[in-house]
Structure formats: C-alpha cells, structure tokens
Design a protein around this motif. Structure first.
Motif, PDB file in Angstrom:
ATOM      1  N   THR A  46      -7.245   1.564   7.002  1.00 22.72           N
ATOM      2  CA  THR A  46      -6.385   2.876   6.252  1.00 22.72           C
ATOM      3  C   THR A  46      -5.827   3.088   7.716  1.00 22.72           C
ATOM      4  OG1 THR A  46      -7.341   3.593   4.578  1.00 22.72           O
ATOM      5  CG2 THR A  46      -7.027   5.199   6.340  1.00 22.72           C
ATOM      6  N   GLY A  62       1.285  -0.715   0.102  1.00 27.65           N
ATOM      7  CA  GLY A  62       0.051   0.049   0.460  1.00 27.65           C
ATOM      8  C   GLY A  62       0.625   1.506  -0.285  1.00 27.65           C
ATOM      9  N   GLN A  66      -2.333   2.687   4.497  1.00 26.60           N
ATOM     10  CA  GLN A  66      -3.771   3.140   2.990  1.00 26.60           C
ATOM     11  C   GLN A  66      -3.287   1.602   2.753  1.00 26.60           C
ATOM     12  OE1 GLN A  66      -4.821   6.119   1.246  1.00 26.60           O
ATOM     13  NE2 GLN A  66      -6.858   5.210   1.603  1.00 26.60           N
ATOM     14  N   ASP A  67      -3.658   0.635   2.513  1.00 29.58           N
ATOM     15  CA  ASP A  67      -3.775  -0.660   1.644  1.00 29.58           C
ATOM     16  C   ASP A  67      -5.837  -1.055   0.860  1.00 29.58           C
ATOM     17  OD1 ASP A  67      -5.375  -2.663   3.067  1.00 29.58           O
ATOM     18  OD2 ASP A  67      -3.340  -2.006   4.780  1.00 29.58           O
ATOM     19  N   ASN A  68      -5.460  -2.022   0.066  1.00 30.34           N
ATOM     20  CA  ASN A  68      -6.056  -2.438  -0.299  1.00 30.34           C
ATOM     21  C   ASN A  68      -6.134  -3.797  -0.494  1.00 30.34           C
ATOM     22  OD1 ASN A  68      -7.193   0.232  -1.483  1.00 30.34           O
ATOM     23  ND2 ASN A  68      -5.147  -0.117  -3.019  1.00 30.34           N
ATOM     24  N   GLN A  80     -12.093  -3.975   1.640  1.00 27.27           N
ATOM     25  CA  GLN A  80     -12.096  -2.538   1.785  1.00 27.27           C
ATOM     26  C   GLN A  80     -11.660  -2.302   2.020  1.00 27.27           C
ATOM     27  OE1 GLN A  80     -14.828  -1.132  -0.367  1.00 27.27           O
ATOM     28  NE2 GLN A  80     -15.676  -2.778  -0.339  1.00 27.27           N
ATOM     29  N   GLY A  81     -10.007  -2.808   2.993  1.00 32.10           N
ATOM     30  CA  GLY A  81      -8.892  -2.551   3.139  1.00 32.10           C
ATOM     31  C   GLY A  81      -8.741  -1.433   4.319  1.00 32.10           C
TER      32      GLY A  81
END
Lengths: 133, 131
Positions: free
Chosen positions: A126, A58, A78-80, A123-124
């Motif tokens: 954050t 991310g 942040q990652d997905n 949805q990842g």
C-alpha cells in the motif's frame, strides 16, 4: 476530514492512463499549479504502473483531505501482490526488479509532499501519497 | 490496435505524440519507428511531445531507447516541444535523458536535424577525396 472519495481498479495497461486522467482532474479541482499538477500526476502514473506490474493489479482511491485551512489530495495505491521484502532497497534510486529504471518509488517520493509505503512479503503493498495546496 | 502515425519528410521521420500513451502504445511506437528508419534509410527522427502533459519514467525510457536505437541505425533523434512543467518533473523524478538532443520547437528541431545530416554528408565527401 473526508470530503469525497472514490476508488478505481487498476488491472490493464489502459488503466494507468485512466488513473493519470483522474488524478489530473482532482488536481485541477483543487486548483494546484501546473507544475504541482504535473508532478503529482507523474507520481500517480509511476505508482499505478507499479500496482499493475509488481502487484499484479489493484486499486487506487482518491480523496480530498483537510488539515486546518489547508486542503490536499490523497491517493492510495493498494495491491495484493507478492509485497516487498526490503523496503529500504526498493526505495533506492536505480534499484529495479522489473525492466524499468528503478525510479518509480524513489522518484515519486520526491514528487509529492507526503509518501508512505507499507508492505509485507505475501501481503501486498500500500502506497499513500499526499500533495498539499 | 491504435498506432501513433509516423510521417516521412525527406530523409527524416516525423512523429507528433498527441495522445496520452499507454505502455503498449509506447512499445509499438518503438518498433514502428525502427522499422521505418530501416525501410526508408532515414537519417533523422523528430519526435514532438508538446501535447504530452506528463512524461513518467516509462515514457522517458522509451524516448531514450528510441534515440539509442536510431543511433545504431545511423539516424539522429531530436525531441521537441517539451513543456516546462514536464521538464521540471522529469529532472526531479531523476531522469535527465542523457544522449537525447532536444529543441524548443519543431522548426528548431528540423534545423538541428538538417545540420546533422549535412555534416554527415560533408564528412563522407572528405573521406571519399582522401581515399
């Protein structure tokens, strides 16, 4: 008020080291004490590794934030990736889905002034951390 | 691939970590150290981390693993030179590194290892005379 902002990718193991160095440089810029620097950089290291291992990679963005006369450093990871279904459980000491000790999230929360996590399955994730000077 | 050098010093091994380790480098240190303990039948391992600016839970776990592995291989590990800010952070993070012997600097760490190795030899001598 945003004074400055930069984003860095986290996609390989070396990036975790790079994130540590970037976080350190910003802490020095803000003249954090050595202990505060060490705590914040350690938290950044934990979260960067989480982004890589659990999120499948991310990015991290860093910015200087202001609140009245106070200045602080905000980092957003942040990652997905697959996301976290039970946040409460994920924030428990010793709980792990990986091979670690389960201190990544709970531990970094203790090392910073502000900690916020948003995650939905699929949805990842954050994670936002702030340290005030 | 880069490697952290391991020095042989008598029946001990010396490691000074002077780079900001990425995770694979930490894993390879684990493997290299255990291989060298077996190769030289080392009795002690000294790891100096005075150059390390942070120890996060991954590096902490790696250090704890090295101590446990070397114990199984009949060697004792001493960790030296941890910076005060690192110690404060580790404890707040929730790691206390149980089972790891620590010393303030390399000199004291070597003394601790020598004492340990000597005690073991003395204990073996006693066993021999009794049998």
């Amino acid at each position: 008020m945003t004074l400055n902002r930069e984003t860095h990718l986290i996609s390989v193991s070396d990036d975790v080291v790079r994130i540590r160095q970037i976080a350190r440089a910003w802490c020095v810029e803000l003249k954090f004490s050595l202990v505060d620097q060490t705590k914040f950089v350690t938290a950044a290291s934990e979260l960067a590794r989480n982004t890589l291992e659990h999120g499948g990679g991310g990015r991290m963005s860093a910015e200087i934030v202001e609140n009245g006369a106070r200045r602080g450093l905000k980092l957003v990871f942040q990652d997905n990736g697959p996301g976290i279904s039970d946040l409460e459980l994920a924030l428990k000491d010793g709980y792990t889905t990986g091979g670690g000790m389960g201190l990544g999230l709970s531990g970094s929360k203790r090392l910073v002034n502000e900690f916020d996590i948003k995650s939905e399955p699929g949805q990842g994730t954050t994670v936002t951390i702030v340290r005030w000077k | 691939m880069d490697r952290i050098p391991i020095l042989k010093f008598g029946d001990c091994l010396l490691v000074t970590i002077q780079v900001d380790m990425h995770d694979e480098l930490a894993m390879s240190l684990q493997e290299d150290l255990t291989a060298q303990i077996a190769k030289y039948a080392s009795r002690g391992v000294l790891i100096d981390i005075s150059s390390l600016e942070i120890v996060d839970s991954f590096i902490g776990r790696m250090l704890a693993n090295i101590a446990a592995m070397s114990r199984v291989l009949d060697a004792q590990t001493v960790l030296t030179g941890m910076q005060p800010a690192v110690a404060i952070t580790l404890v707040e993070l929730g790691m206390s590194l149980p089972g790891i012997k620590t010393a303030l600097n390399i000199e004291r760490g070597m003394e601790l290892l020598k004492e340990y190795v000597k005690q073991e030899v003395d204990a073996e001598d006693v066993d021999d005379t009794e049998s």
